[in-house]
Motif scaffolding. Structure first.
Motif, mmCIF file in Angstrom:
data_model
loop_
_atom_site.group_PDB
_atom_site.id
_atom_site.type_symbol
_atom_site.label_atom_id
_atom_site.label_comp_id
_atom_site.label_asym_id
_atom_site.label_seq_id
_atom_site.Cartn_x
_atom_site.Cartn_y
_atom_site.Cartn_z
ATOM 1 N N TYR A 108 -3.942 4.767 8.539
ATOM 2 C CA TYR A 108 -3.619 3.877 9.653
ATOM 3 C C TYR A 108 -2.111 3.774 9.779
ATOM 4 O O TYR A 108 -1.409 3.467 8.803
ATOM 5 N N GLU A 109 -1.600 4.028 10.983
ATOM 6 C CA GLU A 109 -0.162 4.011 11.235
ATOM 7 C C GLU A 109 0.204 2.860 12.168
ATOM 8 O O GLU A 109 -0.585 2.476 13.037
ATOM 9 N N LEU A 110 1.411 2.335 11.989
ATOM 10 C CA LEU A 110 1.895 1.229 12.805
ATOM 11 C C LEU A 110 3.293 1.567 13.321
ATOM 12 O O LEU A 110 4.306 1.242 12.688
ATOM 13 N N PRO A 111 3.399 2.246 14.482
ATOM 14 C CA PRO A 111 4.717 2.621 15.024
ATOM 15 C C PRO A 111 5.578 1.389 15.310
ATOM 16 O O PRO A 111 5.111 0.409 15.883
ATOM 17 N N LEU A 112 6.845 1.462 14.909
ATOM 18 C CA LEU A 112 7.792 0.381 15.135
ATOM 19 C C LEU A 112 8.958 0.888 15.974
ATOM 20 O O LEU A 112 9.115 2.093 16.192
ATOM 21 N N GLN A 113 9.777 -0.039 16.425
ATOM 22 C CA GLN A 113 10.977 0.347 17.156
ATOM 23 C C GLN A 113 11.960 1.034 16.215
ATOM 24 O O GLN A 113 11.956 0.810 15.002
ATOM 25 N N GLY A 114 12.783 1.899 16.783
ATOM 26 C CA GLY A 114 13.781 2.590 15.983
ATOM 27 C C GLY A 114 13.298 3.872 15.361
ATOM 28 O O GLY A 114 14.007 4.482 14.551
ATOM 29 N N GLY A 115 12.086 4.299 15.694
ATOM 30 C CA GLY A 115 11.580 5.567 15.182
ATOM 31 C C GLY A 115 10.880 5.489 13.849
ATOM 32 O O GLY A 115 10.477 6.524 13.300
ATOM 33 N N PHE A 116 10.693 4.298 13.300
ATOM 34 C CA PHE A 116 10.022 4.145 12.011
ATOM 35 C C PHE A 116 8.523 3.935 12.213
ATOM 36 O O PHE A 116 8.102 3.177 13.091
ATOM 37 N N THR A 117 7.713 4.597 11.365
ATOM 38 C CA THR A 117 6.262 4.438 11.417
ATOM 39 C C THR A 117 5.719 4.282 9.995
ATOM 40 O O THR A 117 5.486 5.274 9.291
ATOM 41 N N PRO A 118 5.522 3.044 9.538
ATOM 42 C CA PRO A 118 4.881 2.861 8.227
ATOM 43 C C PRO A 118 3.379 3.137 8.340
ATOM 44 O O PRO A 118 2.791 3.005 9.415
ATOM 45 N N TYR A 119 2.765 3.515 7.204
ATOM 46 C CA TYR A 119 1.332 3.795 7.222
ATOM 47 C C TYR A 119 0.718 3.553 5.844
ATOM 48 O O TYR A 119 1.402 3.549 4.821
ATOM 49 N N VAL A 120 -0.603 3.343 5.849
ATOM 50 C CA VAL A 120 -1.382 3.226 4.617
ATOM 51 C C VAL A 120 -2.618 4.107 4.772
ATOM 52 O O VAL A 120 -3.093 4.347 5.885
ATOM 53 N N GLY A 121 -3.145 4.579 3.645
ATOM 54 C CA GLY A 121 -4.334 5.422 3.699
ATOM 55 C C GLY A 121 -5.171 5.271 2.439
ATOM 56 O O GLY A 121 -4.650 4.950 1.367
ATOM 57 N N VAL A 122 -6.465 5.501 2.569
ATOM 58 C CA VAL A 122 -7.384 5.496 1.428
ATOM 59 C C VAL A 122 -8.318 6.689 1.568
ATOM 60 O O VAL A 122 -8.601 7.151 2.677
ATOM 61 N N GLY A 123 -8.802 7.182 0.429
ATOM 62 C CA GLY A 123 -9.712 8.320 0.493
ATOM 63 C C GLY A 123 -10.126 8.793 -0.876
ATOM 64 O O GLY A 123 -10.231 8.008 -1.827
ATOM 65 N N ILE A 124 -10.331 10.093 -0.990
ATOM 66 C CA ILE A 124 -10.823 10.703 -2.216
ATOM 67 C C ILE A 124 -9.921 11.871 -2.613
ATOM 68 O O ILE A 124 -9.121 12.345 -1.806
ATOM 69 N N HIS A 125 -10.073 12.315 -3.840
ATOM 70 C CA HIS A 125 -9.305 13.478 -4.297
ATOM 71 C C HIS A 125 -10.131 14.295 -5.286
ATOM 72 O O HIS A 125 -11.053 13.796 -5.937
ATOM 73 N N GLY A 126 -9.777 15.562 -5.381
ATOM 74 C CA GLY A 126 -10.227 16.422 -6.464
ATOM 75 C C GLY A 126 -9.004 16.856 -7.232
ATOM 76 O O GLY A 126 -7.994 17.263 -6.633
ATOM 77 N N SER A 127 -9.020 16.732 -8.556
ATOM 78 C CA SER A 127 -7.867 17.117 -9.373
ATOM 79 C C SER A 127 -8.241 18.343 -10.208
ATOM 80 O O SER A 127 -9.289 18.380 -10.850
ATOM 81 N N PHE A 128 -7.367 19.335 -10.183
ATOM 82 C CA PHE A 128 -7.632 20.610 -10.837
ATOM 83 C C PHE A 128 -6.500 20.931 -11.815
ATOM 84 O O PHE A 128 -5.335 20.609 -11.568
ATOM 85 N N MET A 129 -6.843 21.563 -12.932
ATOM 86 C CA MET A 129 -5.869 22.003 -13.925
ATOM 87 C C MET A 129 -5.970 23.522 -14.033
ATOM 88 O O MET A 129 -7.024 24.058 -14.375
ATOM 89 N N GLY A 130 -4.872 24.213 -13.715
ATOM 90 C CA GLY A 130 -4.876 25.667 -13.753
ATOM 91 C C GLY A 130 -3.696 26.212 -14.518
ATOM 92 O O GLY A 130 -2.813 25.469 -14.966
ATOM 93 N N ALA A 131 -3.669 27.546 -14.670
ATOM 94 C CA ALA A 131 -2.582 28.238 -15.363
ATOM 95 C C ALA A 131 -2.313 27.624 -16.732
ATOM 96 O O ALA A 131 -1.157 27.406 -17.127
ATOM 97 N N VAL A 132 -3.385 27.349 -17.485
ATOM 98 C CA VAL A 132 -3.244 26.733 -18.809
ATOM 99 C C VAL A 132 -2.689 27.749 -19.803
ATOM 100 O O VAL A 132 -3.193 28.871 -19.920
ATOM 101 N N SER A 133 -1.648 27.352 -20.513
ATOM 102 C CA SER A 133 -1.018 28.214 -21.518
ATOM 103 C C SER A 133 -0.957 27.460 -22.843
ATOM 104 O O SER A 133 -0.306 26.418 -22.946
ATOM 105 N N VAL A 134 -1.655 27.974 -23.853
ATOM 106 C CA VAL A 134 -1.673 27.346 -25.174
ATOM 107 C C VAL A 134 -0.456 27.805 -25.975
ATOM 108 O O VAL A 134 -0.176 29.008 -26.073
ATOM 109 N N LYS A 135 0.264 26.856 -26.559
ATOM 110 C CA LYS A 135 1.489 27.163 -27.302
ATOM 111 C C LYS A 135 1.191 27.367 -28.791
ATOM 112 O O LYS A 135 0.103 27.053 -29.285
ATOM 113 N N ASP A 136 2.196 27.872 -29.513
ATOM 114 C CA ASP A 136 2.023 28.186 -30.932
ATOM 115 C C ASP A 136 1.638 26.959 -31.751
ATOM 116 O O ASP A 136 0.871 27.068 -32.720
#
Length: 213
Positions: A108-136
């Motif tokens: 949801y966005e709320l345009p203001l004077q002066g060119g500023f537009t604050p916003y808030v959002g909610v939703g979901i995510h998927g988190s992935f771990m890649g390029a795993v490198s095991v150290k000595d």
């Protein structure tokens, strides 16, 4: 079940919204990410691993359903280390990986004077771990490989955009997500040693430039 229902609902809304004609936006940002996660135990070794902060990059696409309501999709990537804590690995880097959270939010966005537009959002995510490198340091306790599974959770964001021109803008965004990724530790022969969960919360702060179409 709740997360699956939320995913379906957001996808249905996104599909119906994109069928309409509205404004598209694309943004590229540099991002600072930080994890607050409980240390995870490495199989039966007694060793503990934790992760901290990183600098990465973010790409985002947004479709404006109305002048104030948008649907945003983003992908962020940053390198992280798994560092030893209070064990034989204390202070040593056990492994490194690329952390990639992908988000889908209603904004949801709320345009203001002066060119500023604050916003808030909610939703979901998927988190992935890649390029795993095991150290000595981790190999010395018998771990030679780590398999990872993706995690899913809720996300929230708050930000502000500033119009540079009719079709361009700068933006700052703070994003919160909770994550939980399963790790599978394996020995030199590929045999399974055990599992652990890397879970916690993550804050990211991003600054970048965008275009309207």
């Amino acid at each position: 079940m709740r997360r699956a229902a939320l995913v379906v609902a957001l996808l249905l809304v996104a599909t119906s919204a994109i069928a309409q004609e509205g404004e598209w936006r694309v943004a590229l940002r540099g991002v600072s990410m930080g994890h607050e996660a409980s240390p995870c135990v490495v199989a039966d070794t007694g060793a503990l691993l934790e992760t901290g902060r990183s600098i990465g990059a973010q790409i985002e696409g947004e479709y404006m359903v109305t002048k104030r309501l948008g649907i945003a999709f983003s992908a962020t990537a940053g390198p992280f280390d798994l560092d030893g804590v209070g064990s034989s690995l204390d202070g040593a880097t056990g492994a490194s990986f690329l952390f990639v959270p992908v988000t889908l939010t209603m904004r949801y966005e709320l345009p203001l004077q002066g060119g500023f537009t604050p916003y808030v959002g909610v939703g979901i995510h998927g988190s992935f771990m890649g390029a795993v490198s095991v150290k000595d340091a981790l190999k010395e306790v018998g771990v030679f490989d780590i398999d990872t599974d993706p995690g899913f959770g809720a996300t929230g964001e708050i930000g502000v955009a500033y119009d540079i021109g009719q079709d361009n803008f700068a933006s700052f965004q703070a994003t919160y997500l909770d994550f939980a990724n399963d790790l599978v530790f394996r020995d030199a022969d590929g045999a399974r040693l055990g599992t652990a969960e890397l879970s916690g919360s993550s804050w990211s702060f991003a600054l970048g430039y965008g275009w309207r179409f």
